[in-house]
Each structure stands twice: as C-alpha cells, then as structure tokens.
Write a protein that holds these residues in place. Structure first.
Motif, PDB file in Angstrom:
ATOM      1  N   CYS A 109      -1.502  19.584  -2.121  1.00 33.38           N
ATOM      2  CA  CYS A 109      -1.774  20.560  -1.069  1.00 33.38           C
ATOM      3  C   CYS A 109      -2.958  21.424  -1.489  1.00 33.38           C
ATOM      4  CB  CYS A 109      -0.530  21.423  -0.858  1.00 33.38           C
ATOM      5  SG  CYS A 109      -0.817  22.867   0.177  1.00 33.38           S
ATOM      6  N   GLY A 137       3.959  23.264   6.218  1.00 36.48           N
ATOM      7  CA  GLY A 137       3.982  21.802   6.090  1.00 36.48           C
ATOM      8  C   GLY A 137       2.669  21.117   6.433  1.00 36.48           C
ATOM      9  N   ARG A 140       1.810  18.034   4.446  1.00 30.62           N
ATOM     10  CA  ARG A 140       2.953  17.150   4.219  1.00 30.62           C
ATOM     11  C   ARG A 140       2.677  15.677   4.548  1.00 30.62           C
ATOM     12  NH1 ARG A 140       9.049  18.668   4.468  1.00 30.62           N
ATOM     13  NH2 ARG A 140       9.805  16.583   4.089  1.00 30.62           N
ATOM     14  N   GLN A 143       2.382  13.041   1.804  1.00 32.88           N
ATOM     15  CA  GLN A 143       3.504  12.709   0.905  1.00 32.88           C
ATOM     16  C   GLN A 143       3.530  11.205   0.575  1.00 32.88           C
ATOM     17  OE1 GLN A 143       7.222  13.874   2.536  1.00 32.88           O
ATOM     18  NE2 GLN A 143       8.420  12.987   0.870  1.00 32.88           N
ATOM     19  N   ALA A 159       8.518  18.160  -1.287  1.00 30.33           N
ATOM     20  CA  ALA A 159       8.876  17.951   0.121  1.00 30.33           C
ATOM     21  C   ALA A 159      10.389  18.128   0.273  1.00 30.33           C
ATOM     22  CB  ALA A 159       8.465  16.542   0.550  1.00 30.33           C
ATOM     23  N   ASP A 186       8.453  23.846   1.849  1.00 26.06           N
ATOM     24  CA  ASP A 186       8.093  23.010   0.691  1.00 26.06           C
ATOM     25  C   ASP A 186       7.433  23.911  -0.359  1.00 26.06           C
ATOM     26  OD1 ASP A 186       8.973  20.969   2.287  1.00 26.06           O
ATOM     27  OD2 ASP A 186       6.962  20.209   2.770  1.00 26.06           O
TER      28      ASP A 186
END
Ligand code: GLU
Length: 312
Positions: A109, A137, A140, A143, A159, A186
C-alpha cells in the motif's frame, strides 16, 4: 526476605511481561503498568519478563532502556530471564510476515495518511486529528502472494476478511467486542520505511517468549483485537489480558513523554518506595503498610497479598 517462599507454585506456567518503549525514563503511568504486571505474575507464582520495545528507532532516546532497568531494579521489580530488545529480533518478524504472505493475507500500500483522509472525506467520513483512520481498502486489489517482501517504499497491510468481530474477556474490564473491519480496517504490519509495526512485533514476541498473560495500561486496549486476530492467523495461543486504569494528568491526558510526565524518583530506597506506594494507590490496593522502616521487599510482599485479595 525470599518472596518466592511465600508464594504459590506456578499456576499453569504463568509468564507475564513488561514491555516499555524506551522513549524516556519510567513515569508514574509506566510504573503502574510495571507494578501491576509484576504483582500479577508474582500472585500467580509466575515469571515476569522485561522486553524493550525499541523498534521505532527515531522515537527511542539513547540510554532510556538502561535508565528504565535501573529504575525497575531500584523499585525491587526484578525480571526473570535475559532482557530482550525488539531491535534485535527483526528476523523473527520477517518470518511471521512470510507466513502471512504465503497465506495471501498481505498487500502493498502506497497511501499516505493524507490520501486516506481524502478518500474517507469523499465518502463523507470525518477524520479527527490524532485518531487512527479506518483504512478504506484503496490498495486492496493488490492482494496476492508477494515475491519480494524486502521491497521498500510501500507499507504492507493485512487484508481482513469481510466481517471480523473479535470478542475477548478482559480480566479487569469484562467482555470486550471489537469489529476490526468497521473499527480499524486493513492495518499495517510493515511501514513504508521498512519498520515492522508494534502490532506484528508484540504478537510474535509474546508467542515466542511463551507469554501467557498480558497486563498493561488501558490505552493499549484498542490494540488487543488486532493482536488476537494475528495470533489466530499465525496459529499462536491466545493470551489472557488485563488492562489497568490509566494515570491521567491535570488536563485528563494520559501521562506520557509528550505530556512532559516527570520521571519517577528512585535515587534512594525511600523515594522508590514512595513511587511504588503511589502506583499501588492508583491500582486501588488497600491496607498496605506505610512504616518508614519498611524495606521494599517487605512492601512488595504485602502488595502482592493485597493484589491477590483484590483480584481474587
Ligand atoms: N511498548 C508499549 C508501550 O510502551 C507497550 C506494549 C504492550 O504492553 O503491549 O506503550
């Protein structure tokens, strides 16, 4: 006086700890956490470990760890086993991160606090200053299993599943519930500057040191659900928690280095005893002897009995 002779044999291998961050010497608030955790370990005939949480180098004050140890010893709060420093345990944190990576629980991130606040504002969610933001998120979709965990410049977030309600019984505060998805989002396990976060390190260390009971200030209560979730993901045993009342200053703020809390005075036995007495009063311990001829060891024994009566 040998304290151990007067205490029960270890009950289910109790292992407690005091885990100060060396951002300054002990103050009245941190002594409450040290004394409370020590008393609970002794009440249970257990071990009490000292761990210096010096992961966030820039926040640490050189020499504060030594000063904390000196203050603890002056107060008769002697740890069992060697002291550990989190700064020397990076390899263990990386291993835990690898386990989570294999389970596809992580994602990189690059969001700054400002970006997160903007995203939340666009959704009509207020972002009060000094408060943790619930991560929306944004990153996300990234992921996956990462090939290279050493990549710098991005944070690694955990996550969470779609809904995650954690419930635990705090020994002082009773049943606690927290919805991690709506309350936290998260959360970061490794920061974009490469530092492992407190949440990851504390869980790995507590498990690897065989800690069974965590006794600490109530300011850390809101971290507990995150830590329990990590324990579950990493297959570590869940711990027993007891959160102690915080010491507040005249403005109702938690004592800390930021609020210029004064270090406790421990230059002689009498001042150390006074600091302990204040901490015990804050813990609500009743009927403690106050003769000036009392040694610290005698006082600690009486305090252990008082803690036992209070928490029976
Ligand atoms: N290092 C943390 C602090 O000084 C305490 C961590 C813990 O007890 O879990 O606030």
């Amino acid at each position: 006086m040998n304290l151990a002779q007067n205490l029960p044999p270890p009950a289910r291998g109790y292992r407690g700890r005091f885990a100060p961050s060396p951002t300054g010497p002990l103050h009245a608030g941190s002594l409450v956490a040290a004394l409370g955790s020590w008393l609970d370990a002794k009440k249970n005939g257990g071990q009490w470990l000292l761990r210096i949480e010096d992961l966030d180098g820039p926040r640490c004050i050189p020499g504060a760890d030594q000063e904390i140890m000196r203050q603890l010893l002056a107060c008769g709060l002697v740890w069992d086993e060697d002291v550990t420093w989190q700064s020397q345990r990076q390899a263990s944190y990386l291993k835990a991160l690898e386990v989570l990576n294999q389970a596809k629980c992580l994602y990189p991130c690059g969001c700054s606090r400002q970006t997160i606040a903007k995203t939340l504002a666009a959704k009509g969610i207020a972002t009060p200053r000094n408060q943790e933001l619930v991560y929306p998120g944004t990153c996300r979709p990234n992921q996956t299993t990462l090939n290279d965990l050493s990549q710098q410049g991005v944070a690694l977030r955990l996550a969470l599943p779609g809904d995650l309600q954690i419930e635990f019984a705090d020994q002082a505060l009773g049943i606690q519930h927290e919805n991690l998805v709506s309350g936290v989002g998260d959360f970061v396990l490794r920061r974009n500057d490469g530092l492992f976060t407190y949440q990851l390190a504390v869980v790995v260390d507590d498990a690897q040191q065989g800690i069974t009971n965590v006794v600490r200030g109530a300011d850390l209560l809101s971290n507990t659900a995150r830590q329990i979730h990590l324990q579950q993901l990493l297959n570590y045993p869940q711990l027993d928690y007891l959160h102690l009342p915080l010491v507040l200053d005249a403005h109702g703020e938690k004592l800390s280095k930021q609020t210029l809390a004064m270090p406790i005075q421990t230059h002689n036995a009498q001042s150390a005893l006074q600091a302990l007495q204040q901490a015990a009063q804050h813990l609500g311990l009743q009927n403690l002897p106050s003769r000036s001829s009392l040694s610290i060891a005698e006082w600690l024994l009486a305090a252990t009995q008082a803690w036992k009566n209070q928490t029976a």
